[in-house]
Design a protein around this motif. Structure first.
Motif, PDB file in Angstrom:
ATOM      1  N   GLU A  97       0.833  -1.214   0.000  1.00 41.47           N
ATOM      2  CA  GLU A  97       0.000   0.000   0.000  1.00 41.47           C
ATOM      3  C   GLU A  97       0.859   1.253   0.000  1.00 41.47           C
ATOM      4  O   GLU A  97       0.575   2.222  -0.727  1.00 41.47           O
ATOM      5  CB  GLU A  97      -0.929  -0.006   1.216  1.00 41.47           C
ATOM      6  CG  GLU A  97      -1.909   1.150   1.229  1.00 41.47           C
ATOM      7  CD  GLU A  97      -3.070   0.919   2.177  1.00 41.47           C
ATOM      8  OE1 GLU A  97      -3.428   1.865   2.904  1.00 41.47           O
ATOM      9  OE2 GLU A  97      -3.625  -0.205   2.169  1.00 41.47           O
ATOM     10  N   GLN A 127       0.943   3.915  -3.281  1.00 38.89           N
ATOM     11  CA  GLN A 127       0.545   5.311  -3.113  1.00 38.89           C
ATOM     12  C   GLN A 127       1.707   6.266  -3.342  1.00 38.89           C
ATOM     13  O   GLN A 127       1.506   7.399  -3.794  1.00 38.89           O
ATOM     14  CB  GLN A 127      -0.059   5.504  -1.726  1.00 38.89           C
ATOM     15  CG  GLN A 127      -1.388   4.775  -1.574  1.00 38.89           C
ATOM     16  CD  GLN A 127      -2.007   4.932  -0.209  1.00 38.89           C
ATOM     17  OE1 GLN A 127      -1.299   4.932   0.812  1.00 38.89           O
ATOM     18  NE2 GLN A 127      -3.322   5.037  -0.159  1.00 38.89           N
ATOM     19  N   GLN A 132      -0.207   9.490  -4.271  1.00 40.49           N
ATOM     20  CA  GLN A 132      -1.416   9.629  -3.479  1.00 40.49           C
ATOM     21  C   GLN A 132      -1.048   9.808  -2.018  1.00 40.49           C
ATOM     22  O   GLN A 132       0.033   9.426  -1.588  1.00 40.49           O
ATOM     23  CB  GLN A 132      -2.310   8.391  -3.640  1.00 40.49           C
ATOM     24  CG  GLN A 132      -2.804   8.140  -5.053  1.00 40.49           C
ATOM     25  CD  GLN A 132      -3.595   6.849  -5.152  1.00 40.49           C
ATOM     26  OE1 GLN A 132      -3.698   6.090  -4.187  1.00 40.49           O
ATOM     27  NE2 GLN A 132      -4.150   6.592  -6.322  1.00 40.49           N
ATOM     28  N   LYS A 151      -7.620  -4.037  -3.992  1.00 41.75           N
ATOM     29  CA  LYS A 151      -7.995  -2.829  -3.255  1.00 41.75           C
ATOM     30  C   LYS A 151      -7.632  -1.534  -3.981  1.00 41.75           C
ATOM     31  O   LYS A 151      -8.520  -0.762  -4.356  1.00 41.75           O
ATOM     32  CB  LYS A 151      -7.339  -2.856  -1.868  1.00 41.75           C
ATOM     33  CG  LYS A 151      -7.627  -1.631  -1.007  1.00 41.75           C
ATOM     34  CD  LYS A 151      -6.898  -1.740   0.330  1.00 41.75           C
ATOM     35  CE  LYS A 151      -7.068  -0.482   1.155  1.00 41.75           C
ATOM     36  NZ  LYS A 151      -6.334  -0.570   2.451  1.00 41.75           N
ATOM     37  N   MET A 152      -6.345  -1.296  -4.223  1.00 42.72           N
ATOM     38  CA  MET A 152      -5.906   0.009  -4.702  1.00 42.72           C
ATOM     39  C   MET A 152      -6.324   0.297  -6.148  1.00 42.72           C
ATOM     40  O   MET A 152      -6.690   1.423  -6.487  1.00 42.72           O
ATOM     41  CB  MET A 152      -4.382   0.140  -4.564  1.00 42.72           C
ATOM     42  CG  MET A 152      -3.871  -0.032  -3.149  1.00 42.72           C
ATOM     43  SD  MET A 152      -4.722   0.992  -1.911  1.00 42.72           S
ATOM     44  CE  MET A 152      -4.316   2.635  -2.483  1.00 42.72           C
ATOM     45  N   LEU A 153      -6.274  -0.704  -7.007  1.00 42.14           N
ATOM     46  CA  LEU A 153      -6.641  -0.476  -8.410  1.00 42.14           C
ATOM     47  C   LEU A 153      -8.122  -0.152  -8.589  1.00 42.14           C
ATOM     48  O   LEU A 153      -8.535   0.372  -9.624  1.00 42.14           O
ATOM     49  CB  LEU A 153      -6.268  -1.693  -9.268  1.00 42.14           C
ATOM     50  CG  LEU A 153      -4.776  -1.927  -9.509  1.00 42.14           C
ATOM     51  CD1 LEU A 153      -4.546  -3.155 -10.376  1.00 42.14           C
ATOM     52  CD2 LEU A 153      -4.134  -0.707 -10.159  1.00 42.14           C
ATOM     53  N   PHE A 154      -8.912  -0.453  -7.565  1.00 36.13           N
ATOM     54  CA  PHE A 154     -10.339  -0.136  -7.622  1.00 36.13           C
ATOM     55  C   PHE A 154     -10.671   1.132  -6.836  1.00 36.13           C
ATOM     56  O   PHE A 154     -11.844   1.438  -6.635  1.00 36.13           O
ATOM     57  CB  PHE A 154     -11.162  -1.320  -7.119  1.00 36.13           C
ATOM     58  CG  PHE A 154     -11.238  -2.449  -8.100  1.00 36.13           C
ATOM     59  CD1 PHE A 154     -12.216  -2.476  -9.086  1.00 36.13           C
ATOM     60  CD2 PHE A 154     -10.315  -3.476  -8.061  1.00 36.13           C
ATOM     61  CE1 PHE A 154     -12.276  -3.507 -10.001  1.00 36.13           C
ATOM     62  CE2 PHE A 154     -10.362  -4.520  -8.973  1.00 36.13           C
ATOM     63  CZ  PHE A 154     -11.352  -4.537  -9.949  1.00 36.13           C
ATOM     64  N   GLY A 155      -9.644   1.841  -6.367  1.00 35.45           N
ATOM     65  CA  GLY A 155      -9.883   3.120  -5.712  1.00 35.45           C
ATOM     66  C   GLY A 155      -9.560   3.165  -4.237  1.00 35.45           C
ATOM     67  O   GLY A 155      -9.805   4.169  -3.576  1.00 35.45           O
ATOM     68  N   GLY A 156      -9.002   2.097  -3.690  1.00 33.29           N
ATOM     69  CA  GLY A 156      -8.629   2.104  -2.282  1.00 33.29           C
ATOM     70  C   GLY A 156      -9.740   1.615  -1.374  1.00 33.29           C
ATOM     71  O   GLY A 156     -10.748   1.065  -1.827  1.00 33.29           O
ATOM     72  N   ASN A 162     -13.790   0.842  -1.839  1.00 30.86           N
ATOM     73  CA  ASN A 162     -14.124   0.686  -3.256  1.00 30.86           C
ATOM     74  C   ASN A 162     -13.901  -0.722  -3.789  1.00 30.86           C
ATOM     75  O   ASN A 162     -14.258  -1.001  -4.935  1.00 30.86           O
ATOM     76  CB  ASN A 162     -13.314   1.678  -4.104  1.00 30.86           C
ATOM     77  CG  ASN A 162     -13.677   3.117  -3.802  1.00 30.86           C
ATOM     78  OD1 ASN A 162     -14.782   3.562  -4.073  1.00 30.86           O
ATOM     79  ND2 ASN A 162     -12.741   3.856  -3.212  1.00 30.86           N
ATOM     80  N   ASN A 163     -13.287  -1.590  -2.993  1.00 30.95           N
ATOM     81  CA  ASN A 163     -13.063  -2.967  -3.449  1.00 30.95           C
ATOM     82  C   ASN A 163     -14.396  -3.711  -3.516  1.00 30.95           C
ATOM     83  O   ASN A 163     -15.258  -3.543  -2.654  1.00 30.95           O
ATOM     84  CB  ASN A 163     -12.104  -3.690  -2.511  1.00 30.95           C
ATOM     85  CG  ASN A 163     -12.476  -3.551  -1.049  1.00 30.95           C
ATOM     86  OD1 ASN A 163     -12.264  -2.498  -0.445  1.00 30.95           O
ATOM     87  ND2 ASN A 163     -13.036  -4.599  -0.474  1.00 30.95           N
ATOM     88  N   THR A 174     -17.692  -2.773   3.183  1.00 37.67           N
ATOM     89  CA  THR A 174     -17.664  -2.439   1.764  1.00 37.67           C
ATOM     90  C   THR A 174     -18.378  -3.468   0.900  1.00 37.67           C
ATOM     91  O   THR A 174     -19.033  -3.118  -0.081  1.00 37.67           O
ATOM     92  CB  THR A 174     -16.200  -2.313   1.277  1.00 37.67           C
ATOM     93  OG1 THR A 174     -15.511  -1.387   2.115  1.00 37.67           O
ATOM     94  CG2 THR A 174     -16.151  -1.815  -0.160  1.00 37.67           C
TER      95      THR A 174
END
Length: 326
Positions: free
Chosen positions: A60, A64, A69, A110-115, A118-119, A265
């Motif tokens: 992570e 970022q 980010q 997780k991260m590729l879908f917006g963190g 958003n998963n 989520t």
């Protein structure tokens, strides 16, 4: 006196509980099962937990950093993901597979879908499925004790039948469990083979009750999921009560019910939706366990209902008050 009236859309309920607070509570709830894993699997469990958690935090942070980010590792969500992944793998898993699984969970899911938030599926379970598909032998090699920080070459690992392997044969599997030294008491306390964090049903239950006490989760999803598995096991197992109880204690049912199926989520927003969600997951889990080619169905049942959540939320809604009757 000059005052401002701020008008915003619902919801209007505000809380001081942020993401980091919730994740800290989850970590506290996982401590009993973590200590149990360290007791039963010794340094092998420490090895897996360390590399899964470090891999998740590092993945992570690096993502970022590269994407420029703001860092979110302070919310402890990566720690929870790494710890849950560690709970879902055997103690003999090599360190680099632990890191690879953590990277898949954090970066791909997780991260590729917006963190966070958003998963569309649970990151730890998606990583488990990825590792199981990529390294099936390593993911089904159960360890007695010992650790190797470089490879799995000198770990005292062996392929053995877990309780679910016997239960897949039906009610007669209970006698096989007893013959192999796996009593109901052993399954409750965790003195059996399996993934490091799912063997002790009682320690996971303690953690789940703590989350309920703190208001982090409610009883609806765990109760409906566990209840569905119990009822179907009782009916399909020839109305044998012991068989149904063994199904509850075996595998990752308790861990999935309290710590992964309840993920904010990936679970429905309404109570009615959560009931449907949990019941469907329970049906899938027991069908896979009894009739599928794989002895465990918990992780796949949760992943499948995760992707159903948007559909459930679309069609299952609370009544709108103040609406004009048609």
């Amino acid at each position: 006196m000059d005052s401002k009236l701020i008008v915003s859309s619902s919801p209007h309920v505000r809380s001081n509980e942020d993401t980091s607070y919730i994740m800290r509570q989850v970590i506290i709830a996982l401590l009993p099962a973590t200590l149990g894993a360290l007791y039963f699997f010794r340094l092998s469990a420490l090895n897996v937990i360390f590399f899964c958690v470090i891999g998740a935090i590092g993945a992570e942070f690096l993502y970022q950093k590269i994407a420029k980010q703001e860092s979110t590792i302070g919310d402890f969500s990566a720690v929870v993901t790494g710890l849950l992944l560690a709970f879902n793998v055997p103690a003999s898993l090599p360190w680099w597979m632990c890191i690879l699984g953590s990277m898949f969970a954090i970066i791909v899911v997780k991260m590729l879908f917006g963190g966070i938030g958003n998963n569309f599926v649970n990151p730890a379970l998606a990583a488990r499925a990825f590792l199981l598909a990529s390294f099936p032998v390593a993911m089904t090699a159960w360890t007695k004790t010992g650790v190797n920080w470089v490879s799995s070459g000198n770990i005292d690992a062996y392929t053995t039948a877990t309780p679910l392997s016997f239960l897949k044969h039906g009610v007669q599997g209970i006698s096989e469990l007893a013959n192999n030294g796996m009593s109901m008491t052993d399954m409750m306390i965790g003195n059996i083979g399996g993934c490091i964090g799912e063997t002790s049903a009682i320690l996971i239950l303690i953690g789940g009750l703590y989350l309920m006490y703190k208001g982090v989760i409610n009883y609806v999803i765990p109760a409906c999921y566990i209840g569905t598995v119990f009822i179907l096991s009782f009916i399909l197992g020839g109305f044998d009560l012991n068989f149904a109880i063994y199904q509850l204690l075996a595998g990752g049912l308790m861990l999935g019910a309290f710590f992964m199926l309840t993920d904010y989520t990936t679970s429905p927003m309404t109570t009615k939706g959560q009931i449907i969600y949990a019941i469907v997951a329970g049906i899938i889990a027991i069908v896979i366990r009894l009739y599928g080619g794989y002895p465990e169905g918990v992780s796949y049942s949760i992943l499948l209902v995760n992707v159903m959540t948007p559909l459930i939320d679309k069609y299952v809604k609370n009544k709108v008050f103040g609406e004009v009757a048609k």
